[in-house]
Design a protein around this motif. Structure first.
Motif, PDB file in Angstrom:
ATOM      1  N   SER A 276       0.673  -1.312   0.101  1.00 18.91           N
ATOM      2  CA  SER A 276      -0.066  -0.233   0.018  1.00 18.91           C
ATOM      3  C   SER A 276       0.870   1.277  -0.187  1.00 18.91           C
ATOM      4  CB  SER A 276      -0.726  -0.013   1.274  1.00 18.91           C
ATOM      5  OG  SER A 276      -0.073   0.223   2.423  1.00 18.91           O
ATOM      6  N   PHE A 277       0.335   2.267  -0.271  1.00 13.68           N
ATOM      7  CA  PHE A 277       1.260   3.324  -0.535  1.00 13.68           C
ATOM      8  C   PHE A 277       1.703   4.047   0.894  1.00 13.68           C
ATOM      9  CE2 PHE A 277       1.368   8.208  -0.008  1.00 13.68           C
ATOM     10  CZ  PHE A 277       2.406   8.390  -0.941  1.00 13.68           C
ATOM     11  N   LEU A 278       0.912   3.899   1.789  1.00 16.74           N
ATOM     12  CA  LEU A 278       1.317   4.167   3.370  1.00 16.74           C
ATOM     13  C   LEU A 278       2.598   3.458   3.886  1.00 16.74           C
ATOM     14  CD1 LEU A 278      -1.917   4.792   4.967  1.00 16.74           C
ATOM     15  CD2 LEU A 278      -0.374   6.506   4.532  1.00 16.74           C
ATOM     16  N   ILE A 279       2.449   2.036   3.389  1.00 18.48           N
ATOM     17  CA  ILE A 279       3.701   1.238   3.793  1.00 18.48           C
ATOM     18  C   ILE A 279       4.912   1.601   3.237  1.00 18.48           C
ATOM     19  CG2 ILE A 279       4.432  -1.331   3.903  1.00 18.48           C
ATOM     20  CD1 ILE A 279       1.710  -2.061   4.710  1.00 18.48           C
ATOM     21  N   ARG A 280       4.742   1.657   1.844  1.00 12.95           N
ATOM     22  CA  ARG A 280       5.957   2.068   0.982  1.00 12.95           C
ATOM     23  C   ARG A 280       6.712   3.422   1.484  1.00 12.95           C
ATOM     24  NH1 ARG A 280       6.893   0.887  -5.136  1.00 12.95           N
ATOM     25  NH2 ARG A 280       9.147   2.074  -5.334  1.00 12.95           N
ATOM     26  N   SER A 281       5.701   4.470   1.432  1.00 10.42           N
ATOM     27  CA  SER A 281       6.477   5.730   2.006  1.00 10.42           C
ATOM     28  C   SER A 281       6.717   5.643   3.397  1.00 10.42           C
ATOM     29  CB  SER A 281       5.220   6.721   2.260  1.00 10.42           C
ATOM     30  OG  SER A 281       4.152   6.425   2.979  1.00 10.42           O
ATOM     31  N   ASN A 282       6.485   4.810   4.452  1.00  9.13           N
ATOM     32  CA  ASN A 282       6.878   4.623   5.798  1.00  9.13           C
ATOM     33  C   ASN A 282       8.140   3.869   5.675  1.00  9.13           C
ATOM     34  OD1 ASN A 282       6.575   4.507   8.792  1.00  9.13           O
ATOM     35  ND2 ASN A 282       6.632   2.390   8.296  1.00  9.13           N
ATOM     36  N   ILE A 283       8.514   3.032   4.887  1.00  9.01           N
ATOM     37  CA  ILE A 283       9.787   2.146   4.856  1.00  9.01           C
ATOM     38  C   ILE A 283      10.638   3.279   4.468  1.00  9.01           C
ATOM     39  CG2 ILE A 283      10.949   0.561   3.555  1.00  9.01           C
ATOM     40  CD1 ILE A 283       9.260  -0.796   5.665  1.00  9.01           C
ATOM     41  N   GLU A 284      10.597   4.143   3.122  1.00 10.68           N
ATOM     42  CA  GLU A 284      11.462   5.065   2.730  1.00 10.68           C
ATOM     43  C   GLU A 284      11.753   6.094   3.796  1.00 10.68           C
ATOM     44  OE1 GLU A 284       9.492   6.637  -0.698  1.00 10.68           O
ATOM     45  OE2 GLU A 284       9.779   4.958  -1.957  1.00 10.68           O
ATOM     46  N   ASN A 285      10.711   6.690   4.549  1.00  6.87           N
ATOM     47  CA  ASN A 285      10.878   7.316   5.689  1.00  6.87           C
ATOM     48  C   ASN A 285      11.930   6.902   6.648  1.00  6.87           C
ATOM     49  OD1 ASN A 285      10.138   9.971   6.055  1.00  6.87           O
ATOM     50  ND2 ASN A 285       8.449   9.322   7.313  1.00  6.87           N
TER      51      ASN A 285
END
Length: 476
Positions: A276-285
């Motif tokens: 999901s977009f939230l998980i991907r952005s969180n991993i990048e963060n």
């Protein structure tokens, strides 16, 4: 709830173990309808409180004396009934304790009760239709995760400093992620499994829930070690899992960035369309946060990553068939008798358990054994060797815990492959792994959990605790 603060209050006699347990039991009585507990014995709690107070009077206490906790109902306890979440064992009384429970009992730890779980650990949501469905501590309409879903609520609400569950394919890390706490799965064989009802014997591991990584390190100090009753345990020298706290990653150098020199492995296969977009952005963060602390990002290759869940399902189903068959003296091998005799206790199993059982029987039948089971074991060996090579180039591997942020409790048809995709890796390899919560994303009245998972090399628990401690100190 910090164990050191709690220990200070108990040792200075500002707080009695009996009063603390009484307070928690009252809180439990108010939430019994939420099905977090299966068995509670008030008389046994009183006896444990008296024993812990005697230890305090005789100055034989330690950091865990008088501290309340709870165990998943998959561990044998002599004084409380053990059901493994199944109606088949609803009146079963064990005549011995699990090894790690004996260790905690000797230290004066108070067992509040046995937590709800998926039947025989088969499941990912704690949808137990006999003992009730456990609720999520953050969202009413979301699952608590499984199979250790009942063990997380009191820890999430700061009523217990830690709780203990079991992890076969992510049963500790998944509910920890969905309830925003730390779920720690150590190396396979570090903690004795004696007294534990087996789901998949080659992957079952005792795991710890807590909000504080210091609590986890103190619990590991108490329960790890060789056990003559469990041949899978390792005879290693006793170590202190708090020894790297407040130290730099490069111990011989002084750096302002505490994790300077840490190499984090990341695979491009993790970033696929199941995110999901939230998980991907969180991993990048999270990766940016680690770079700020001085860590370096290294790309690694994970072999057979797309087949890991399939290999896990083949091996776990086959071993489940072997483990459950002994409960009825091999009667279960005869499917004809099973369908004719509806009073047989196997009919009491949940649909999920039955499906896994018959799949396992099919997979290890004489003509399918080499085709599926032995082939999966060979692929598992290749995956283990691949991870060993990857740890020459990196210190830890970072990946998501789940492919989704939440799981609606009404959605029974949710794709189980998305649930076990990232958590079953460390169970197949036996590597230590920990799920770490990030900040909660709130949308109206709904809370989206954000977190990540790190996998370390064999017996690197102390280093994983150091990483979590330094990360949480700044970013959480």
């Amino acid at each position: 709830m910090n164990l050191l603060n709690l220990n200070h209050l108990i040792c200075s006699k500002k707080l009695k173990p009996f009063d603390l347990s009484k307070f928690i039991l009252k809180k439990i009585e108010n939430i019994l309808f939420k099905n977090y507990f299966i068995n509670i014995d008030y008389n046994y709690v009183k006896k444990q409180c008296l024993y812990s107070e005697n230890l305090l009077l005789n100055n034989k206490h330690n950091f865990l004396t008088g501290v309340p906790t709870s165990y998943k109902d998959v561990f044998s306890t002599k004084n409380i009934q053990t059901t493994a979440g199944s109606r088949i064992l609803k009146n079963y009384n064990s005549f011995y304790n699990s090894t790690f429970i004996n260790k905690l009992n000797n230290l004066g730890v108070i067992n509040i009760g046995k937590n709800n779980m998926d039947e025989f650990c088969v499941g990912s949501n704690t949808f137990n239709f006999f003992f009730g469905v456990a609720d999520n501590s953050l969202n009413k309409n979301s699952t608590a995760g499984g199979s250790s879903g009942g063990s997380v609520f009191l820890v999430s609400k700061n009523l217990l400093p830690f709780s203990i569950g079991s992890d076969t394919g992510g049963s500790v890390r998944q509910p920890a992620f969905l309830n925003n706490i730390i779920g720690f799965k150590p190396t396979y064989g570090l903690i004795s499994r004696y007294g534990m009802f087996s789901y998949s014997s080659s992957m079952d591991t005792v795991g710890v829930f807590s909000k504080s990584v210091l609590n986890i390190s103190l619990v590991l100090n108490a329960i790890t070690g060789f056990d003559i009753k469990d041949q899978t345990t390792f005879n290693l020298t006793k170590e202190d899992y708090t020894r790297y706290l407040n130290k730099n990653w490069l111990l011989n150098k002084i750096n302002f960035k505490k994790l300077n020199g840490l190499r984090i492995g990341i695979s491009k296969k993790f970033f696929n369309n199941t995110y999901s977009f939230l998980i991907r952005s969180n991993i990048e963060n999270v990766l940016l946060n680690f770079e700020f602390l001085g860590a370096k990002i290294v790309f690694v290759d994970i072999l057979f990553f797309d087949f890991i869940v399939t290999v896990y399902n083949v091996i776990s189903s086959s071993e489940l068939h072997s483990n459950i068959s002994r409960y009825n003296n091999n009667f279960l091998f005869n499917e004809t008798s099973f369908f004719k005799n509806k009073k047989n206790f196997f009919n009491s199993l949940s649909i999920n358990c039955k499906n896994r059982f018959f799949i396992g029987k099919y997979l290890i039948s004489s003509d399918k054994n080499k085709k599926y089971f032995f082939l999966s074991k060979k692929i598992r060996t290749l995956i283990i060797e691949n991870f060993k090579k990857n740890f020459f180039f990196c210190d830890i591997i970072l990946l998501p815990t789940l492919s989704c942020n939440s799981w609606n409790s009404l959605n029974f048809s949710f794709n189980k492959i998305l649930i076990d995709k990232y958590t079953s890796v460390s169970n197949l390899t036996g590597l230590p792994s920990v799920s770490i919560p990030s900040k909660i994303y709130k949308y109206k009245s709904f809370n989206f959990c954000k977190g990540f998972q790190i996998i370390g090399n064999y017996f690197s628990e102390a280093r994983l605790i150091q990483i979590i401690y330094e990360y949480k100190k700044i970013f959480l």
